[in-house]
Design a protein around this motif. Sequence first.
Motif, PDB file in Angstrom:
ATOM      1  N   ARG A 251      41.344  35.926  35.601  1.00 17.26           N
ATOM      2  CA  ARG A 251      40.000  36.459  34.957  1.00 17.26           C
ATOM      3  C   ARG A 251      38.877  35.614  35.246  1.00 17.26           C
ATOM      4  NH1 ARG A 251      44.190  36.274  31.065  1.00 17.26           N
ATOM      5  NH2 ARG A 251      44.804  38.390  30.144  1.00 17.26           N
ATOM      6  N   LYS A 254      35.183  35.649  40.168  1.00 17.78           N
ATOM      7  CA  LYS A 254      33.748  36.051  39.990  1.00 17.78           C
ATOM      8  C   LYS A 254      33.395  36.755  41.182  1.00 17.78           C
ATOM      9  CE  LYS A 254      33.575  34.286  35.680  1.00 17.78           C
ATOM     10  NZ  LYS A 254      33.808  35.327  34.653  1.00 17.78           N
ATOM     11  N   PRO A 256      32.958  39.230  44.515  1.00 25.30           N
ATOM     12  CA  PRO A 256      32.937  40.859  44.690  1.00 25.30           C
ATOM     13  C   PRO A 256      34.536  40.875  45.255  1.00 25.30           C
ATOM     14  CG  PRO A 256      30.993  39.962  45.853  1.00 25.30           C
ATOM     15  CD  PRO A 256      31.871  38.567  45.505  1.00 25.30           C
ATOM     16  N   THR A 257      35.163  41.893  44.563  1.00 30.30           N
ATOM     17  CA  THR A 257      36.336  42.252  44.935  1.00 30.30           C
ATOM     18  C   THR A 257      36.599  43.685  45.093  1.00 30.30           C
ATOM     19  OG1 THR A 257      37.107  40.126  43.601  1.00 30.30           O
ATOM     20  CG2 THR A 257      38.842  41.847  43.852  1.00 30.30           C
ATOM     21  N   ARG A 282      36.529  41.062  36.480  1.00 31.81           N
ATOM     22  CA  ARG A 282      35.419  41.904  36.267  1.00 31.81           C
ATOM     23  C   ARG A 282      34.546  42.286  37.413  1.00 31.81           C
ATOM     24  NH1 ARG A 282      32.484  42.017  31.358  1.00 31.81           N
ATOM     25  NH2 ARG A 282      33.686  40.033  30.708  1.00 31.81           N
ATOM     26  N   GLY A 283      34.456  43.533  37.469  1.00 35.85           N
ATOM     27  CA  GLY A 283      33.591  44.395  38.554  1.00 35.85           C
ATOM     28  C   GLY A 283      34.358  44.649  39.838  1.00 35.85           C
ATOM     29  N   ALA A 284      35.578  44.458  39.808  1.00 37.01           N
ATOM     30  CA  ALA A 284      36.475  44.726  40.901  1.00 37.01           C
ATOM     31  C   ALA A 284      36.860  46.104  40.839  1.00 37.01           C
ATOM     32  CB  ALA A 284      37.919  44.038  40.437  1.00 37.01           C
ATOM     33  N   GLU A 285      36.669  46.552  42.358  1.00 37.71           N
ATOM     34  CA  GLU A 285      36.609  48.085  42.581  1.00 37.71           C
ATOM     35  C   GLU A 285      38.145  48.453  43.122  1.00 37.71           C
ATOM     36  OE1 GLU A 285      34.716  51.755  45.158  1.00 37.71           O
ATOM     37  OE2 GLU A 285      34.082  49.850  45.546  1.00 37.71           O
TER      38      GLU A 285
END
Length: 334
Positions: A251, A254, A256-257, A282-285
Amino acid sequence: MASQLVPVFGVLAAIMLGGSSLASDRAGGGAATGEIRVDVGGFQMNSVLLPAKKNASLPPIVFIHGASTSLYDPMYAFREKLEGRATLLFVDRPGHGRSDIGPKSNILPDAQADAIATLMKKRGIRKAIIVGHSFGGAITASFAVRHKDMVEGLVFLSPALYPWPGGVSWYYDAARVPVAGVLFSTLIAPAAGAIAIDGAVKSVFAPNPKPADYISKTRAYQALRPVAFRHNAQEVGGLNAWAKTASADFRDIKAPTVIIAGDADEVVSTDIHSRHLARDVRGAELIVVHNLGHKSDYVASDLAIAAIEKIAGKKRNLKAIAKTLEAKIANDSK
């Protein structure tokens, strides 16, 4: 793997996980052009560094292979399509390919992530997009937690990095025990694996077809060497316990994933691993490709490259690219 557990196949010869070399001649024989062994703190790691061309538009990329494979596996999938576009570092993880096993701690992802960080620095890479397939996904996650300043972005391909119900396949347990495990890895595994290798590799690709030259180009037979086989079993056997503790830290990632997996993967559960990671980061695609098996690194290599490009700031519609891939593999079957 084995039935949703880690990145490994479903038969004894499964040891060829992605299908690549696990133990080249460590003294240097059989090395491919460009391979260099570097001391990373009391043991040596092998890698191939391909420099970027002057007009390269992508940041450095580091590839971390899965269980029972070597740097030849990601090179087979990505070299031709990416060479020159970025500085590319293909790594033999500790105990695989021509890299030394090193200390006992190297059976766990954290120590391997640290070793790769040292290797990157010694090979002139301070920050990179990290691409990890299968077992390599656990190391990629650990790297992102422990060496966040060295991460430009992350691409997880069919990763194995969370606890799963049950244990590991019987042959891993057989290879891990102190004395009998050495005998099993020396006398039984190589012969059985040589017989079953073609079927094992097919099961890893399934339902997608195995490329005709895959076994030869990735030097898959070398994964049957006794020391390599046993080391791989110890890695796989230790992953579940490691994940029970380490996964709580995911978690904190941070960077970009992008996570790419298949809904037909019978080697590593997409629900247990990829979907869970997408919730934690958070923000993972997350891109789940219909009818894609475990070899997302090869079968979905164009999609993976688009993910790399998107992390590098280029506009890429990954869902649209995934739909194109789905149409291409729609009729693949076991």
